[in-house]
Design a protein around this motif. Structure first.
Motif, mmCIF file in Angstrom:
data_model
loop_
_atom_site.group_PDB
_atom_site.id
_atom_site.type_symbol
_atom_site.label_atom_id
_atom_site.label_comp_id
_atom_site.label_asym_id
_atom_site.label_seq_id
_atom_site.Cartn_x
_atom_site.Cartn_y
_atom_site.Cartn_z
ATOM 1 N N PRO A 43 0.826 -1.204 0.000
ATOM 2 C CA PRO A 43 0.000 0.000 0.000
ATOM 3 C C PRO A 43 0.864 1.260 0.000
ATOM 4 C CG PRO A 43 -0.012 -1.046 2.170
ATOM 5 C CD PRO A 43 0.721 -1.962 1.249
ATOM 6 N N SER A 44 0.377 2.285 -0.680
ATOM 7 C CA SER A 44 1.076 3.563 -0.678
ATOM 8 C C SER A 44 0.857 4.240 0.679
ATOM 9 C CB SER A 44 0.538 4.463 -1.792
ATOM 10 O OG SER A 44 -0.756 4.950 -1.436
ATOM 11 N N PRO A 45 1.659 5.230 1.011
ATOM 12 C CA PRO A 45 1.423 5.955 2.260
ATOM 13 C C PRO A 45 0.012 6.533 2.359
ATOM 14 C CG PRO A 45 3.607 6.455 1.451
ATOM 15 C CD PRO A 45 2.915 5.665 0.366
ATOM 16 N N VAL A 46 -0.533 7.020 1.241
ATOM 17 C CA VAL A 46 -1.898 7.568 1.298
ATOM 18 C C VAL A 46 -2.921 6.444 1.464
ATOM 19 C CG1 VAL A 46 -3.633 8.951 0.098
ATOM 20 C CG2 VAL A 46 -1.238 9.631 0.031
ATOM 21 N N ASP A 47 -2.656 5.264 0.872
ATOM 22 C CA ASP A 47 -3.529 4.113 1.122
ATOM 23 C C ASP A 47 -3.544 3.778 2.620
ATOM 24 O OD1 ASP A 47 -4.176 3.714 -1.575
ATOM 25 O OD2 ASP A 47 -2.561 2.249 -1.873
ATOM 26 N N LEU A 48 -2.361 3.801 3.235
ATOM 27 C CA LEU A 48 -2.282 3.509 4.668
ATOM 28 C C LEU A 48 -3.037 4.555 5.479
ATOM 29 C CD1 LEU A 48 1.474 2.453 4.902
ATOM 30 C CD2 LEU A 48 -0.528 0.947 5.107
ATOM 31 N N LEU A 49 -2.934 5.816 5.096
ATOM 32 C CA LEU A 49 -3.655 6.880 5.790
ATOM 33 C C LEU A 49 -5.160 6.719 5.614
ATOM 34 C CD1 LEU A 49 -3.589 9.514 7.410
ATOM 35 C CD2 LEU A 49 -3.357 10.726 5.232
ATOM 36 N N THR A 50 -5.597 6.397 4.406
ATOM 37 C CA THR A 50 -7.013 6.177 4.139
ATOM 38 C C THR A 50 -7.538 5.012 4.970
ATOM 39 O OG1 THR A 50 -6.701 7.029 1.898
ATOM 40 C CG2 THR A 50 -8.695 5.749 2.288
ATOM 41 N N GLY A 51 -6.758 3.933 5.040
ATOM 42 C CA GLY A 51 -7.138 2.787 5.864
ATOM 43 C C GLY A 51 -7.164 3.118 7.346
ATOM 44 N N ALA A 52 -6.193 3.924 7.794
ATOM 45 C CA ALA A 52 -6.160 4.325 9.203
ATOM 46 C C ALA A 52 -7.402 5.134 9.559
ATOM 47 C CB ALA A 52 -4.894 5.132 9.495
ATOM 48 N N LEU A 53 -7.823 6.029 8.667
ATOM 49 C CA LEU A 53 -9.026 6.817 8.918
ATOM 50 C C LEU A 53 -10.253 5.918 9.004
ATOM 51 C CD1 LEU A 53 -10.512 9.510 9.233
ATOM 52 C CD2 LEU A 53 -10.542 9.683 6.723
ATOM 53 N N SER A 54 -10.385 4.996 8.058
ATOM 54 C CA SER A 54 -11.522 4.077 8.048
ATOM 55 C C SER A 54 -11.550 3.218 9.314
ATOM 56 C CB SER A 54 -11.454 3.196 6.801
ATOM 57 O OG SER A 54 -12.548 2.320 6.746
ATOM 58 N N ALA A 55 -10.402 2.662 9.674
ATOM 59 C CA ALA A 55 -10.329 1.799 10.858
ATOM 60 C C ALA A 55 -10.615 2.577 12.137
ATOM 61 C CB ALA A 55 -8.950 1.145 10.939
ATOM 62 N N CYS A 56 -10.047 3.762 12.258
ATOM 63 C CA CYS A 56 -10.226 4.554 13.470
ATOM 64 C C CYS A 56 -11.687 4.963 13.646
ATOM 65 C CB CYS A 56 -9.314 5.779 13.427
ATOM 66 S SG CYS A 56 -9.290 6.712 14.972
ATOM 67 N N LYS A 57 -12.322 5.413 12.569
ATOM 68 C CA LYS A 57 -13.719 5.815 12.646
ATOM 69 C C LYS A 57 -14.602 4.626 13.039
ATOM 70 C CE LYS A 57 -15.284 8.692 9.395
ATOM 71 N NZ LYS A 57 -15.648 9.917 10.109
ATOM 72 N N THR A 58 -14.316 3.461 12.444
ATOM 73 C CA THR A 58 -15.099 2.260 12.742
ATOM 74 C C THR A 58 -14.917 1.828 14.195
ATOM 75 O OG1 THR A 58 -14.869 1.561 10.446
ATOM 76 C CG2 THR A 58 -15.492 -0.124 12.017
ATOM 77 N N MET A 59 -13.678 1.777 14.659
ATOM 78 C CA MET A 59 -13.408 1.349 16.039
ATOM 79 C C MET A 59 -14.012 2.308 17.054
ATOM 80 S SD MET A 59 -9.535 -0.036 16.151
ATOM 81 C CE MET A 59 -8.763 -0.258 14.580
ATOM 82 N N THR A 60 -13.884 3.612 16.798
ATOM 83 C CA THR A 60 -14.415 4.609 17.728
ATOM 84 C C THR A 60 -15.937 4.474 17.838
ATOM 85 O OG1 THR A 60 -12.603 6.129 17.243
ATOM 86 C CG2 THR A 60 -14.605 7.091 18.175
ATOM 87 N N ALA A 61 -16.596 4.323 16.702
ATOM 88 C CA ALA A 61 -18.053 4.175 16.709
ATOM 89 C C ALA A 61 -18.481 2.898 17.426
ATOM 90 C CB ALA A 61 -18.574 4.188 15.271
ATOM 91 N N MET A 62 -17.765 1.793 17.186
ATOM 92 C CA MET A 62 -18.128 0.526 17.822
ATOM 93 C C MET A 62 -17.875 0.571 19.328
ATOM 94 S SD MET A 62 -19.587 -2.341 17.413
ATOM 95 C CE MET A 62 -19.518 -3.064 15.787
ATOM 96 N N MET A 63 -16.771 1.200 19.756
ATOM 97 C CA MET A 63 -16.521 1.324 21.200
ATOM 98 C C MET A 63 -17.665 2.068 21.880
ATOM 99 S SD MET A 63 -12.486 2.004 21.923
ATOM 100 C CE MET A 63 -12.076 3.028 20.528
ATOM 101 N N TYR A 64 -18.138 3.135 21.250
ATOM 102 C CA TYR A 64 -19.229 3.918 21.807
ATOM 103 C C TYR A 64 -20.503 3.071 21.891
ATOM 104 C CZ TYR A 64 -22.773 7.535 22.313
ATOM 105 O OH TYR A 64 -23.836 8.293 22.754
ATOM 106 N N ALA A 65 -20.837 2.388 20.795
ATOM 107 C CA ALA A 65 -22.053 1.569 20.768
ATOM 108 C C ALA A 65 -22.003 0.469 21.827
ATOM 109 C CB ALA A 65 -22.248 0.966 19.373
#
Length: 138
Positions: A43-65
């Motif tokens: 993955p390119s650095p921007v791919d990694l950043l895009t994945g980090a954003l997706s993962a972080c948003k998903t984990m944060t939402a699930m922790m809250y739920a």
């Protein structure tokens, strides 16, 4: 110097653009796409950043739920890095589609969505977190 919250070390060697990234819990490899001089073997650095954003948003939402004990079955967040006109100039934008599965009320679903937008990576990107660099050694 402040105590680090997260660390990463990247090393690029003889193979153009192939970079080994050492994280506290994993070793990840990154590369540039072939059309940009790399081999496209990671993955390119921007791919990694895009994945980090997706993962972080998903984990944060699930922790809250889970903390609320709401019946969320899954959360999927599709992130696209695009270029758009922003104030008349081309700029980078991360577009995020949020899908929340589970037997939730409209208010619960809206609240889980709102919390996804409060993840640390989202806040860093939206707030233009400063990056301080310094040359070390010789």
């Amino acid at each position: 110097m402040s105590e680090p919250l997260h660390t990463a070390t990247a090393v690029t060697g003889v193979t153009p653009f192939k970079t080994d990234i050492t994280l506290p819990t994993a070793l990840v490899m990154s590369d540039a796409p072939g059309e940009h001089g790399g081999q496209g073997i990671g993955p390119s650095p921007v791919d990694l950043l895009t994945g980090a954003l997706s993962a972080c948003k998903t984990m944060t939402a699930m922790m809250y739920a889970r903390r609320k004990e709401w019946p969320v079955e899954s959360i999927r967040i599709d992130v696209r890095h695009v270029q758009k006109q922003i104030d008349g100039k081309p700029g980078d934008v991360f577009e995020c589609d949020v899908v929340i599965e589970g037997d939730l009320t409209d208010e619960q679903r809206r609240r889980v969505y709102e919390i996804s937008n409060k993840c640390p990576v989202h806040k860093m990107l939206a707030g233009e977190t400063p990056v301080e660099s310094g040359l070390v050694g010789g």
